[in-house]
Scaffold this motif. Structure first.
Motif, mmCIF file in Angstrom:
data_model
loop_
_atom_site.group_PDB
_atom_site.id
_atom_site.type_symbol
_atom_site.label_atom_id
_atom_site.label_comp_id
_atom_site.label_asym_id
_atom_site.label_seq_id
_atom_site.Cartn_x
_atom_site.Cartn_y
_atom_site.Cartn_z
ATOM 1 N N TYR A 234 -83.054 -21.440 -2.604
ATOM 2 C CA TYR A 234 -81.920 -21.986 -3.343
ATOM 3 C C TYR A 234 -82.030 -23.514 -3.423
ATOM 4 N N GLY A 235 -83.065 -24.053 -2.785
ATOM 5 C CA GLY A 235 -83.272 -25.499 -2.829
ATOM 6 C C GLY A 235 -82.151 -26.288 -2.176
ATOM 7 N N LEU A 236 -81.548 -25.733 -1.111
ATOM 8 C CA LEU A 236 -80.399 -26.391 -0.488
ATOM 9 C C LEU A 236 -80.771 -27.710 0.162
ATOM 10 N N GLU A 237 -82.083 -27.879 0.469
ATOM 11 C CA GLU A 237 -82.486 -29.114 1.132
ATOM 12 C C GLU A 237 -82.444 -30.303 0.172
ATOM 13 N N THR A 238 -82.354 -30.032 -1.141
ATOM 14 C CA THR A 238 -82.354 -31.152 -2.079
ATOM 15 C C THR A 238 -81.022 -31.332 -2.808
ATOM 16 N N VAL B 3 -85.351 -34.081 5.298
ATOM 17 C CA VAL B 3 -84.169 -33.525 5.962
ATOM 18 C C VAL B 3 -83.030 -33.448 4.944
ATOM 19 N N PRO B 4 -82.379 -32.282 4.869
ATOM 20 C CA PRO B 4 -81.360 -32.082 3.826
ATOM 21 C C PRO B 4 -80.202 -33.069 3.923
ATOM 22 N N GLU B 5 -79.566 -33.312 2.766
ATOM 23 C CA GLU B 5 -78.411 -34.190 2.765
ATOM 24 C C GLU B 5 -77.165 -33.468 3.279
ATOM 25 N N ILE B 6 -76.991 -32.208 2.864
ATOM 26 C CA ILE B 6 -75.832 -31.477 3.370
ATOM 27 C C ILE B 6 -76.116 -31.014 4.795
ATOM 28 N N GLU B 7 -75.072 -31.064 5.612
ATOM 29 C CA GLU B 7 -75.291 -30.798 7.028
ATOM 30 C C GLU B 7 -75.138 -29.338 7.400
ATOM 31 N N SER B 8 -74.274 -28.638 6.676
ATOM 32 C CA SER B 8 -74.048 -27.251 7.063
ATOM 33 C C SER B 8 -73.739 -26.407 5.835
#
Lengths: 307, 507
Positions: free
Chosen positions: B497-501, B200-205
């Motif tokens: 974009y690999g936003l989950e990491t 689960v990604p660290e950034i929420e939105s």
């Protein structure tokens, strides 16, 4: 009015038809980011009715358009009407704000310039107007962003939605227009100030201020209203550069993007909306004449016919 | 409206405008991206962006070696030449809470494979054999199938969102981020998908804004309105390097710029003339002078940096104008002086290169014009709009045209069949080589990676030598971000974009 609209749509349809670049091929290529095969192109043509003759295509578009259905975008698979409704408010907002900015700047400057003819006031305002006309839109846009957003932190850099977002693009677009209008106001004021009825007013002992604003300006504004009306129509889909620089989704950008990807239902839709806007603006301009010039009576011969 | 009300109205508007000036919106998302690309709700209209943003997922993902990798399906198997089996994860949940089963995935895939951009693939049937297994049968043995299932326009969507005519009412997929607000043409806001099966990604939105203009995108970044600006122009690299408040990344992507010849008409029907062009071009000089030294000269369709499908033994043409002159002279094109335009049988060596109004191609065309003039070509360059160019070259009336292509649009080397196969190619060069056709057709059917690679490597050698196209440069993406961004690793095929990491630290 309906004649104008049918004519405009027929002409765009014909231009679009003659433009090099096959819509089926183009759209498919955009969608899959690579060239489509012949079979795909055939399938797309059949699906969208692009293999029909020109007259049949146009007639079926017109039939739907009369019922308020402008078709579905080839590229986005969304109804054209809902796309137009999404983009129109931004554009209208910008066009109105730009016109307001330009009038706010142009009328006082133009009047001052004419009243103080050949003085430093006149010269300065002439030079400023010349600079305004010569300054490229996008450059002024970047400059304003740099100063107002990055240095002063007053406005957001770009985007749409709040009033803050509207200020810079309105100034960018408005100043260019103001430059044109200033010169027009000046010329037409000079003409009117020389007119005999102005002398008459003066000789009656009316105060100079009143002469200028009540007697002269009102008459001088008639050509100005015409030009502003026309400019307004152009801004509706001619503000592409400002829209791109300030990242405002508007009809201009929509139209240009659609032409590039040959999304013809949207092109048709935007052109139709613009045509309607032109016709409506013209009507409003005529109404403004009535308000400004008592010699023109509503419904009288003086009102030019647009029907 | 009389004068007074008019005046009042305008003053009122101005006052409001000033007030608007002073109020700035609070930022309600954790991470903001500015990108020039439009975002489509329906992946079939072009799914790159929703895939990159981690909203939609395909059955398979693409790994950092640019190969198909596990995604919704964890493994796949090819029981015989005509059949494929994909085993799905059991814990996949759509953004709206529905759980994904083989049946639902099949329904979504059927819509995908009925679309125009998939009709050419030899897929015969797609079936769910049990709750977690999908079986796909093909009409011919088709090795690139997994790669096509990893395409960004093949995203798996919840079939409950499908309308009557194949439209999609809402974007509901299974990625680590779910759509919160979709404003077509403007922006997309996402929130993290708490029930995501993976990390689960660290950034929420996240909000991704469409900012077409390069300068505006950069100023947004500098002003702190966005945290990541995609696709910055190469000429900005220098100023990005000296700016301490901006971090930048320069990943190479699988995209090449190249010159396509019409091999069916004079003078480029002669392979030696095409080779002469290759020898005449100074690629190092070209990339240094107009591509800020960032993009590398290309040697073939693939770059070794990105994929092992690239032939490692392939070498580009060196810059050798003398050799170019010899080749041309041997082909009968002679010149009186060294700077003169060559002639053959009274006909001058006059050619036209067409290109389109992109960032670098018109400039590259001018460099080619100069380079080729030194060996005796008289090159005319015309720059038109992209689709007008395709229309023109599609009718076969051209000498050469410059364009750029993504070479791993789906992560399989079968893509180069679209460049060099005599009937599959869509480049209009008219190039035919039986050996190339044979190799491409065999490689499309084979399972073994080594055996396939051998064939693709040979194709690359042949087309390098016979030069139906002149490979010019590879492609680099420039991505600028705020320095607080951590964990961002550019993906080689831009599949994500690999936003989950990523995370935003070091405030």
């Amino acid at each position: 009015m309906s004649v104008v609209l049918v004519g405009v749509s027929l002409i765009t349809y014909a231009f679009v038809f003659l433009t090099p670049g096959d819509p089926a091929y183009t759209i498919l290529r955009e969608q899959q980011q690579g060239p489509p095969s012949d079979a795909q192109v055939e399938a797309f043509r059949a699906e969208q009715g692009l293999d029909e003759p020109f007259v049949v295509q146009y007639a079926s578009w017109l039939g739907d358009a009369v019922q308020g259905d402008l078709g579905i975008s080839y590229y986005r698979s969304e109804p054209v009407t809902s796309l137009l409704l999404e983009y129109l408010p931004n554009t209208l907002e910008l066009a109105l704000a730009a016109v307001a900015v330009s009038l706010l700047l142009a009328i006082p400057t133009g009047v001052a310039s004419a009243v103080h003819r050949d003085t430093w006031i006149d010269r300065t305002s002439q030079i400023v107007a010349l600079t305004g006309i010569s300054m490229p839109n996008f450059w002024l846009g970047y400059l304003l962003i740099l100063v107002c957003s990055l240095w002063l932190g007053l406005t957001p850099v770009s985007g749409a939605g709040t009033l803050g977002h509207l200020v810079l693009p309105a100034i960018t677009l408005g100043t260019g227009m103001a430059a044109v209008v200033t010169r027009l106001v000046r010329t037409s004021m000079l003409e009117v100030l020389d007119a005999e009825y102005v002398d008459t007013a003066r000789s009656k002992g009316v105060r100079e201020r009143l002469v200028v604003y009540k007697h002269a300006l009102r008459n001088a504004l008639i050509p100005v209203v015409t030009i502003v009306g026309l400019q307004f129509g152009f801004i509706l889909n001619g503000a592409v550069i400002v829209e791109v620089v300030f990242q405002r989704p508007g009809l201009g950008t929509l139209l240009v993007d659609s032409i590039f990807i040959r999304d013809y239902p949207i092109v048709q839709g935007v052109v139709l909306v613009t045509a309607v806007a032109f016709v409506v603006t013209n009507q409003l301009v005529d109404l403004a004449y009535v308000a400004l010039d008592p010699r023109i009576e509503p419904g009288g011969r003086g009102v030019s016919a647009n029907e | 409206m009389n004068r007074r009300t008019a005046l009042q109205t305008t003053i009122g508007t101005a006052a409001l405008a000033v007030a608007g000036c002073l109020s700035s919106e609070p930022d309600e998302v954790d991470f903001r991206i500015g990108s020039p690309w439009d975002i489509n709700r329906d992946p079939l209209d072009g799914g790159s962006m929703v895939r990159r943003l981690g909203i939609a997922e395909s059955l398979l993902s693409v790994d950092y070696e640019a190969n198909p990798a596990p995604g919704i399906a964890t493994e796949w198997d090819r029981p015989d030449d005509y059949h494929w089996e994909f085993s799905l994860r059991e814990d996949v949940t759509f953004h709206d809470g529905d759980s994904l089963e083989a049946e639902t995935a099949v329904e979504s895939l059927e819509r995908t494979f009925n679309a125009a951009s998939f009709t050419d693939l030899p897929v015969e049937s797609i079936d769910a054999t049990d709750e977690t297994t999908i079986e796909i049968a093909t009409e011919t043995p088709f090795s690139p199938l997994p790669a096509h299932l990893a395409r960004s326009d093949a995203c798996i969507l919840n079939p409950t969102t499908f309308g009557d005519e194949g439209s999609v009412s809402e974007l509901i997929s299974t990625g680590p981020f779910a759509v919160d607000e979709f404003q077509p043409g403007t922006s997309v806001t996402t929130v993290r998908h708490e029930e995501y099966y993976g990390e689960v990604p660290e950034i929420e939105s996240v909000r991704c804004e469409i900012i077409e203009d390069d300068q505006t995108r950069r100023m947004n970044l500098e002003n702190g309105d966005i945290d990541m600006a995609r696709i910055m122009p190469l000429e900005m690299v220098e100023s990005l390097e000296t700016n301490d408040d901006i971090e930048h990344y320069m990943p190479e992507i699988p995209r090449i710029r190249f010159l396509t010849f019409d091999t069916e008409s004079e003078p480029f029907d002669d392979a030696d003339v095409r080779r002469a062009v290759n020898f005449a071009i100074d690629l190092e000089g070209l990339t240094e002078s107009i591509l800020a030294g960032v993009d590398e000269p290309a040697v073939g369709p693939f770059s070794e940096e990105i994929t092992e499908w690239a032939n490692p033994d392939l070498e580009g043409y060196e810059h050798d104008p003398e050799r170019a002159r010899d080749l041309l002279a041997d082909a009968g094109w002679t010149a009186a002086g060294s700077d003169d335009v060559r002639t053959r049988d009274g006909e001058a060596l006059e050619i036209e290169f067409v290109t389109f109004d992109s960032r670098s191609l018109p400039l590259i065309a001018e460099v080619l014009q100069d380079d080729l003039a030194t060996v005796g070509f008289d090159v005319d360059v015309s720059t038109v709009e992209y689709n007008a160019m395709l229309d023109e070259v599609g009718q076969g009336s051209f000498d050469g045209y410059l364009t750029s292509w993504g070479t791993l649009q789906y992560p399989d080397p079968d893509r180069i069949a679209e460049m060099f196969h005599s009937t599959d190619a869509t480049l209009f060069h008219g190039y035919e080589n039986e050996r190339v056709d044979e190799l491409l057709e065999e490689a499309r059917e084979l399972t073994d990676r080594e055996e396939r690679a051998e064939r693709y490597h040979e194709v690359q050698s042949i087309v390098r030598d016979e030069a139906p196209v002149a490979f010019l440069t590879n492609y680099t993406n420039v991505v600028a971000t705020v320095p607080e961004l951590e964990g961002y690793e550019p993906h080689p095929t831009e599949a994500s974009y690999g936003l989950e990491t990523v995370s935003m630290n070091g405030e």
